[in-house]
Design a protein around this motif. Structure first.
Motif, PDB file in Angstrom:
ATOM      1  N   SER A  81      33.896 -18.166  39.426  1.00 24.43           N
ATOM      2  CA  SER A  81      34.356 -18.106  40.815  1.00 24.43           C
ATOM      3  C   SER A  81      33.167 -18.239  41.752  1.00 24.43           C
ATOM      4  O   SER A  81      32.010 -18.039  41.350  1.00 24.43           O
ATOM      5  CB  SER A  81      35.139 -16.810  41.091  1.00 24.43           C
ATOM      6  N   ILE A  82      33.461 -18.567  43.002  1.00 22.84           N
ATOM      7  CA  ILE A  82      32.409 -18.927  43.954  1.00 22.84           C
ATOM      8  C   ILE A  82      32.461 -18.011  45.177  1.00 22.84           C
ATOM      9  O   ILE A  82      33.540 -17.724  45.702  1.00 22.84           O
ATOM     10  CB  ILE A  82      32.578 -20.393  44.429  1.00 22.84           C
ATOM     11  N   PHE A  83      31.276 -17.572  45.626  1.00 24.36           N
ATOM     12  CA  PHE A  83      31.192 -16.843  46.895  1.00 24.36           C
ATOM     13  C   PHE A  83      30.886 -17.832  48.023  1.00 24.36           C
ATOM     14  O   PHE A  83      30.097 -18.770  47.847  1.00 24.36           O
ATOM     15  CB  PHE A  83      30.106 -15.767  46.837  1.00 24.36           C
ATOM     16  N   ALA A  84      31.551 -17.610  49.152  1.00 20.87           N
ATOM     17  CA  ALA A  84      31.401 -18.509  50.300  1.00 20.87           C
ATOM     18  C   ALA A  84      31.042 -17.709  51.550  1.00 20.87           C
ATOM     19  O   ALA A  84      31.216 -16.479  51.592  1.00 20.87           O
ATOM     20  CB  ALA A  84      32.697 -19.285  50.531  1.00 20.87           C
ATOM     21  N   ARG A  85      30.569 -18.401  52.539  1.00 27.04           N
ATOM     22  CA  ARG A  85      30.309 -17.787  53.844  1.00 27.04           C
ATOM     23  C   ARG A  85      31.476 -18.104  54.771  1.00 27.04           C
ATOM     24  O   ARG A  85      31.808 -19.277  54.988  1.00 27.04           O
ATOM     25  CB  ARG A  85      29.005 -18.301  54.438  1.00 27.04           C
ATOM     26  N   LYS A  86      32.072 -17.061  55.300  1.00 28.37           N
ATOM     27  CA  LYS A  86      33.167 -17.188  56.258  1.00 28.37           C
ATOM     28  C   LYS A  86      32.566 -16.954  57.644  1.00 28.37           C
ATOM     29  O   LYS A  86      32.197 -15.832  57.993  1.00 28.37           O
ATOM     30  CB  LYS A  86      34.246 -16.152  55.936  1.00 28.37           C
ATOM     31  N   ASN A  87      32.464 -17.995  58.432  1.00 29.92           N
ATOM     32  CA  ASN A  87      31.709 -17.935  59.684  1.00 29.92           C
ATOM     33  C   ASN A  87      32.591 -17.578  60.875  1.00 29.92           C
ATOM     34  O   ASN A  87      33.563 -18.293  61.160  1.00 29.92           O
ATOM     35  CB  ASN A  87      31.040 -19.284  59.940  1.00 29.92           C
ATOM     36  N   ASP A  92      30.551  -6.519  65.323  1.00 30.06           N
ATOM     37  CA  ASP A  92      30.233  -5.670  64.181  1.00 30.06           C
ATOM     38  C   ASP A  92      29.989  -6.455  62.895  1.00 30.06           C
ATOM     39  O   ASP A  92      29.950  -5.895  61.811  1.00 30.06           O
ATOM     40  CB  ASP A  92      31.330  -4.629  63.956  1.00 30.06           C
ATOM     41  N   LEU A  93      29.826  -7.777  63.011  1.00 33.17           N
ATOM     42  CA  LEU A  93      29.502  -8.611  61.851  1.00 33.17           C
ATOM     43  C   LEU A  93      28.030  -9.013  61.977  1.00 33.17           C
ATOM     44  O   LEU A  93      27.702  -9.993  62.647  1.00 33.17           O
ATOM     45  CB  LEU A  93      30.404  -9.853  61.835  1.00 33.17           C
ATOM     46  N   PRO A  94      27.133  -8.263  61.357  1.00 36.77           N
ATOM     47  CA  PRO A  94      25.708  -8.434  61.660  1.00 36.77           C
ATOM     48  C   PRO A  94      25.137  -9.791  61.263  1.00 36.77           C
ATOM     49  O   PRO A  94      24.193 -10.278  61.890  1.00 36.77           O
ATOM     50  CB  PRO A  94      25.043  -7.307  60.858  1.00 36.77           C
ATOM     51  N   LYS A  95      25.684 -10.445  60.245  1.00 33.39           N
ATOM     52  CA  LYS A  95      25.125 -11.712  59.781  1.00 33.39           C
ATOM     53  C   LYS A  95      25.628 -12.907  60.587  1.00 33.39           C
ATOM     54  O   LYS A  95      25.060 -13.988  60.510  1.00 33.39           O
ATOM     55  CB  LYS A  95      25.487 -11.933  58.306  1.00 33.39           C
ATOM     56  N   GLY A  96      26.736 -12.730  61.277  1.00 35.41           N
ATOM     57  CA  GLY A  96      27.384 -13.865  61.909  1.00 35.41           C
ATOM     58  C   GLY A  96      28.290 -14.592  60.928  1.00 35.41           C
ATOM     59  O   GLY A  96      28.905 -15.601  61.260  1.00 35.41           O
ATOM     60  N   TYR A  97      28.362 -14.092  59.722  1.00 34.01           N
ATOM     61  CA  TYR A  97      29.281 -14.603  58.706  1.00 34.01           C
ATOM     62  C   TYR A  97      29.585 -13.467  57.738  1.00 34.01           C
ATOM     63  O   TYR A  97      28.848 -12.470  57.662  1.00 34.01           O
ATOM     64  CB  TYR A  97      28.703 -15.815  57.956  1.00 34.01           C
ATOM     65  N   GLN A  98      30.679 -13.623  57.014  1.00 38.18           N
ATOM     66  CA  GLN A  98      31.076 -12.659  55.997  1.00 38.18           C
ATOM     67  C   GLN A  98      31.015 -13.348  54.644  1.00 38.18           C
ATOM     68  O   GLN A  98      31.515 -14.464  54.489  1.00 38.18           O
ATOM     69  CB  GLN A  98      32.507 -12.156  56.265  1.00 38.18           C
ATOM     70  N   ILE A  99      30.410 -12.692  53.653  1.00 34.17           N
ATOM     71  CA  ILE A  99      30.413 -13.244  52.299  1.00 34.17           C
ATOM     72  C   ILE A  99      31.750 -12.885  51.662  1.00 34.17           C
ATOM     73  O   ILE A  99      32.119 -11.719  51.541  1.00 34.17           O
ATOM     74  CB  ILE A  99      29.252 -12.697  51.454  1.00 34.17           C
ATOM     75  N   SER A 100      32.481 -13.912  51.281  1.00 31.24           N
ATOM     76  CA  SER A 100      33.813 -13.744  50.723  1.00 31.24           C
ATOM     77  C   SER A 100      34.014 -14.800  49.631  1.00 31.24           C
ATOM     78  O   SER A 100      33.057 -15.462  49.210  1.00 31.24           O
ATOM     79  CB  SER A 100      34.865 -13.880  51.832  1.00 31.24           C
ATOM     80  N   GLN A 101      35.222 -14.947  49.148  1.00 35.23           N
ATOM     81  CA  GLN A 101      35.560 -16.018  48.216  1.00 35.23           C
ATOM     82  C   GLN A 101      36.702 -16.825  48.826  1.00 35.23           C
ATOM     83  O   GLN A 101      37.596 -16.263  49.446  1.00 35.23           O
ATOM     84  CB  GLN A 101      35.974 -15.460  46.855  1.00 35.23           C
ATOM     85  N   ALA A 128      43.390 -12.462  44.428  1.00 42.07           N
ATOM     86  CA  ALA A 128      42.630 -11.293  44.864  1.00 42.07           C
ATOM     87  C   ALA A 128      41.168 -11.700  44.791  1.00 42.07           C
ATOM     88  O   ALA A 128      40.708 -12.199  43.760  1.00 42.07           O
ATOM     89  CB  ALA A 128      42.906 -10.086  43.973  1.00 42.07           C
ATOM     90  N   HIS A 129      40.457 -11.534  45.883  1.00 44.21           N
ATOM     91  CA  HIS A 129      39.066 -11.992  45.897  1.00 44.21           C
ATOM     92  C   HIS A 129      38.128 -10.903  46.391  1.00 44.21           C
ATOM     93  O   HIS A 129      38.505 -10.011  47.142  1.00 44.21           O
ATOM     94  CB  HIS A 129      38.920 -13.257  46.751  1.00 44.21           C
ATOM     95  N   LEU A 130      36.901 -10.979  45.934  1.00 46.75           N
ATOM     96  CA  LEU A 130      35.852 -10.038  46.333  1.00 46.75           C
ATOM     97  C   LEU A 130      35.240 -10.473  47.657  1.00 46.75           C
ATOM     98  O   LEU A 130      35.069 -11.677  47.918  1.00 46.75           O
ATOM     99  CB  LEU A 130      34.759  -9.978  45.261  1.00 46.75           C
ATOM    100  N   GLU A 131      34.899  -9.498  48.484  1.00 43.05           N
ATOM    101  CA  GLU A 131      34.210  -9.793  49.733  1.00 43.05           C
ATOM    102  C   GLU A 131      33.537  -8.535  50.244  1.00 43.05           C
ATOM    103  O   GLU A 131      33.769  -7.419  49.735  1.00 43.05           O
ATOM    104  CB  GLU A 131      35.177 -10.342  50.776  1.00 43.05           C
ATOM    105  N   GLU A 132      32.723  -8.702  51.252  1.00 45.32           N
ATOM    106  CA  GLU A 132      32.073  -7.558  51.883  1.00 45.32           C
ATOM    107  C   GLU A 132      32.819  -7.181  53.159  1.00 45.32           C
ATOM    108  O   GLU A 132      33.415  -8.034  53.819  1.00 45.32           O
ATOM    109  CB  GLU A 132      30.613  -7.880  52.211  1.00 45.32           C
ATOM    110  N   ASP A 133      32.773  -5.885  53.484  1.00 48.71           N
ATOM    111  CA  ASP A 133      33.398  -5.420  54.721  1.00 48.71           C
ATOM    112  C   ASP A 133      32.452  -5.645  55.890  1.00 48.71           C
ATOM    113  O   ASP A 133      31.242  -5.830  55.708  1.00 48.71           O
ATOM    114  CB  ASP A 133      33.738  -3.922  54.591  1.00 48.71           C
ATOM    115  N   ALA A 134      33.005  -5.650  57.095  1.00 44.99           N
ATOM    116  CA  ALA A 134      32.199  -5.712  58.312  1.00 44.99           C
ATOM    117  C   ALA A 134      31.869  -4.284  58.756  1.00 44.99           C
ATOM    118  O   ALA A 134      32.251  -3.303  58.110  1.00 44.99           O
ATOM    119  CB  ALA A 134      32.965  -6.449  59.401  1.00 44.99           C
ATOM    120  N   GLY A 135      31.159  -4.174  59.864  1.00 48.63           N
ATOM    121  CA  GLY A 135      30.887  -2.860  60.433  1.00 48.63           C
ATOM    122  C   GLY A 135      32.074  -2.386  61.257  1.00 48.63           C
ATOM    123  O   GLY A 135      33.201  -2.861  61.085  1.00 48.63           O
ATOM    124  N   LYS A 136      31.827  -1.473  62.161  1.00 48.30           N
ATOM    125  CA  LYS A 136      32.909  -0.890  62.955  1.00 48.30           C
ATOM    126  C   LYS A 136      32.474  -0.758  64.405  1.00 48.30           C
ATOM    127  O   LYS A 136      31.394  -0.240  64.697  1.00 48.30           O
ATOM    128  CB  LYS A 136      33.290   0.478  62.389  1.00 48.30           C
TER     129      LYS A 136
END
Length: 489
Positions: A81-87, A92-101, A128-136
């Motif tokens: 499986s592949i991780f992608a950047r969701k822009n 509260d999204l410090p990178k300007g993108y979220q790492i998701s699938q 069902a895919h893995l991803e990181e949460d954003a801040g708050k």
């Protein structure tokens, strides 16, 4: 699928996206803690913030939890499986993108089965895919300004996406409850909805039967099953009103306000193209060898569906009862302990679905919390029902006394038999004594006897009532019925 119930002539179409916080000690791409309640911005590392020179490293424990879920729902666990950047931009999204699938998720397909009432339903899963949460974002106590807490940034999530298979708010709520119970059963999530560990996004649309799907609106971040039902019901009626008034539904992300009971649009809904997905150049493909899947499988607990099937086969429970007994691992263990102690599986299930569930719901408790009645004590009470020592109604009185052991009359450690005796609830089961009372009742009620022999069944019930009255309700009703039938021929 059961026949859909129409609302004002429209069919409801519902799909859910559930964000499940995985029960790892550290974040998905860094070693930062995932503990809840820390002071703002004390658990955000340079990796979580994507500072220059930092690189993400995938958390193996998060992957294993995704594999566990995939196996539990009968899905395909992707060997690659592949991780992608969701822009997208959000404060509260410090990178300007979220790492998701995106195109190739780790879990593909699967299904979840559950009951609504006594009707069985099945909802298919897309992925069902893995991803990181954003801040708050924090909007209170800042003198009209907003604050950003990045402690949650990078927290591991498993986003579970269903097909649009649900046709009512009740069905969506039961699906969510079943999913919630499953992820806790598997030990991959603590299920704490107040802390955001299990969140529901609900996609809702309406259509006339047989027509294509309508335009959906997504209700975000519901953290209560009751709110889910209320939000969906309000949104459905709002959409129908819009259509009936000649307006088109616009795709949007919306919020539910529990104080007003209304939904409101937050922003227009993006499509996948708007996020400009592309493979994350800092993360290699996730490769899951068959041996890894087999090891995870060997370490999994018995699944709820498997355990329920065992209760049907071994204990003779109806499928609905067996499913209710496996609503959580703690509930199932309580059932097994009580069943083993008294040998009355159906009676145990009845009492757990009845009096025990009623008490737990009324007091907002779970069976794995400080339950006032241990399984062995409930089993003892059920044994006394089964052997005729106490009636079912009398047992409910004893149950109430056991539930409140701090009362003035009863001791928490008091024996169930002693409690039955002290409350004067022991049934009269002496055959000779009951026969003597029945002889007196028959002699005193010749008219009822004649009516019964003339074919009037109500007369029999009247005679039973007289017998129970004569014993002040203490006679064993089943024995009274049996002996009375014999005496009346």
């Amino acid at each position: 699928m059961p026949t859909a119930k129409l609302i004002r002539g429209y069919e409801i179409v519902i799909g859910l996206e559930n964000h499940v916080q995985l029960s790892t000690q550290s974040k998905i791409f860094s070693g930062s803690s995932t503990a809840f309640g820390a002071a703002p911005n004390t658990q955000a590392s340079p990796v979580d913030l994507a500072l220059p020179g930092t690189l993400p490293v995938l958390n193996r424990a998060a992957v294993e939890r995704a594999i566990r879920f995939g196996l539990a729902v009968g899905a395909k666990v992707a060997p690659l499986s592949i991780f992608a950047r969701k822009n997208y931009f959000y404060p509260d999204l410090p990178k300007g993108y979220q790492i998701s699938q995106f195109e190739i998720p780790v879990v593909q397909g699967g299904a979840v089965e559950f009951f609504v009432g006594d009707v069985k339903h099945k909802v298919n899963l897309t992925r069902a895919h893995l991803e990181e949460d954003a801040g708050k974002s924090l909007h209170e106590d800042y003198d009209g300004q907003s604050g950003i807490d990045l402690n949650r940034a990078g927290t591991p999530l498993l986003e579970i996406v269903s097909e649009p298979d649900m046709r009512s708010a009740a069905e969506a709520a039961e699906y969510a409850k079943t999913l919630h119970a499953l992820v806790m059963w598997l030990g991959i999530c603590d299920g704490n909805m107040q802390e955001g560990s299990f969140r529901c996004d609900v996609n809702v649309s309406v259509r006339k039967p047989g027509e294509p799907y309508g335009t959906r609106r997504e209700i975000k971040n519901l953290n209560s099953f009751r709110f889910l039902v209320d939000a969906v019901n309000y949104e459905v009626n709002w959409q129908i009103d819009e259509i009936e008034d000649g307006r088109k539904i616009q795709q949007a992300t919306i919020l539910y306000n529990p104080d007003t009971g209304e939904t409101r649009a937050m922003r227009s809904k993006e499509d996948s193209a708007d996020y400009r997905y592309f493979p994350d150049p800092d993360l290699p493909p996730l490769v899951i060898a068959p041996e890894w899947v087999e090891r995870v499988k060997s370490e999994m607990p018995e699944l709820p569906a498997v355990m329920a099937a065992r209760f049907v086969e071994q204990d003779g429970l109806p499928a609905y009862d067996a499913t209710m007994m496996t609503q959580s691992l703690a509930f199932a263990r309580y059932y097994e302990a009580a069943r083993d102690a008294c040998g009355q599986p159906k009676l145990v299930a009845n009492w757990m679905m009845g009096e025990l569930a009623r008490r737990l719901n009324a007091e907002g408790m779970a069976v794995d919390s400080e339950v006032c009645i241990p399984a062995d004590k409930l089993a003892w009470l059920i044994r006394r029902i089964a052997d005729g020592t106490i009636s079912n109604s009398g047992a409910k009185q004893v149950f109430e006394a056991l539930w409140h052991p701090e009362g003035e009359v009863f001791d928490a450690d008091q024996d169930v038999d002693a409690l039955i005796e002290s409350m004067g609830l022991k049934q009269l089961s002496d055959t000779g004594a009951i026969e003597a009372i029945l002889d007196e009742v028959l002699a005193a009620n010749p008219k009822s006897v004649d009516e019964f022999r003339a074919g009037k069944d109500k007369a029999f019930n009247a005679l039973v009532g007289q017998a129970m009255k004569a014993t002040k309700g203490k006679a064993n009703p089943a024995l009274v019925n049996e002996l009375l039938k014999k005496k009346l021929g």
